[in-house]
Design an enzyme around this catalytic site. Sequence first.
Site, PDB file in Angstrom:
ATOM      1  N   SER A 100      15.533  -0.860  35.993  1.00 46.22           N
ATOM      2  CA  SER A 100      14.918   0.290  36.803  1.00 46.22           C
ATOM      3  C   SER A 100      16.402   1.157  36.529  1.00 46.22           C
ATOM      4  O   SER A 100      16.700   1.488  35.121  1.00 46.22           O
ATOM      5  CB  SER A 100      15.002  -0.429  38.228  1.00 46.22           C
ATOM      6  OG  SER A 100      14.658   0.508  39.052  1.00 46.22           O
ATOM      7  N   ASP A 154       3.824  -1.014  37.205  1.00 42.44           N
ATOM      8  CA  ASP A 154       5.024  -0.493  37.887  1.00 42.44           C
ATOM      9  C   ASP A 154       4.699   1.031  38.831  1.00 42.44           C
ATOM     10  O   ASP A 154       4.342   1.122  38.355  1.00 42.44           O
ATOM     11  CB  ASP A 154       5.781  -0.864  37.227  1.00 42.44           C
ATOM     12  CG  ASP A 154       7.336  -0.629  37.638  1.00 42.44           C
ATOM     13  OD1 ASP A 154       7.517  -0.387  38.895  1.00 42.44           O
ATOM     14  OD2 ASP A 154       8.035  -0.125  36.975  1.00 42.44           O
ATOM     15  N   HIS A 186       7.364  -4.131  39.368  1.00 41.75           N
ATOM     16  CA  HIS A 186       8.473  -3.305  39.150  1.00 41.75           C
ATOM     17  C   HIS A 186       9.248  -4.587  39.006  1.00 41.75           C
ATOM     18  O   HIS A 186      10.053  -5.153  40.537  1.00 41.75           O
ATOM     19  CB  HIS A 186       8.291  -2.396  40.553  1.00 41.75           C
ATOM     20  CG  HIS A 186      10.030  -1.818  39.771  1.00 41.75           C
ATOM     21  ND1 HIS A 186      10.139  -1.024  38.767  1.00 41.75           N
ATOM     22  CD2 HIS A 186      11.503  -1.972  40.723  1.00 41.75           C
ATOM     23  CE1 HIS A 186      11.437  -0.116  38.922  1.00 41.75           C
ATOM     24  NE2 HIS A 186      12.404  -0.886  39.996  1.00 41.75           N
TER      25      HIS A 186
END
Length: 209
Positions: A100, A154, A186
Amino acid sequence: MLKFVSRNSIKKHTATVIFMHGLGDSGHGWAPVADNLSTILPHVKFIFPHASTSNSEFWDVNAFMDEKGLFESFEKVKQLIKSEIDSGISSERIVVGGFSQGAAMAYLVGLTLDQKLSGIAALSGYVPIHNKIFSMVSEQNKSIRIFAGHGTADPVVRYELGQRSAEELKKNGYNIDFHTYNGLEHSTCPQELMDLANFLQTSLPENSQ
């Protein structure tokens, strides 16, 4: 220097992976991945830095909107890399990676660092301040290997953002291997971790020192 969790190599230490977590996590959240990878990468030391809370969070949303905070974080990661080099590990035997916003930091470091690295591993991430980054890229890392993985479902860092980042990197001449994981949100998954392990084996082979 940043505080971190580390997993020492099982065999002689000849390579290092520095992997940065996402928002709301810590280095502890990703350390178990190293436990699983160590059997196939016994020569690799893994370092999982914790986000500093002295200036917002180390690589949180606010820091990424604030270039000053972003580059302050970059300098702290550079210190970790320098420490590994000072201990005897060649910069060309170091991979920077993250998940991320940790992946965004890995892109920043790997694309602009003035010392040649082995690779970048970006999971569910994107290239931050891309217009500026591509004006700052280092010649030493123009041929750096890049692994990127992203889930199509995501909801936090949209798949399209990761895909566009990969396309932009290709347009700028980078060797990026972009992997799509259908239905993944995610998070990561066993297949992505297997693909990551294969990338690390290729980038940091055990018989090279």
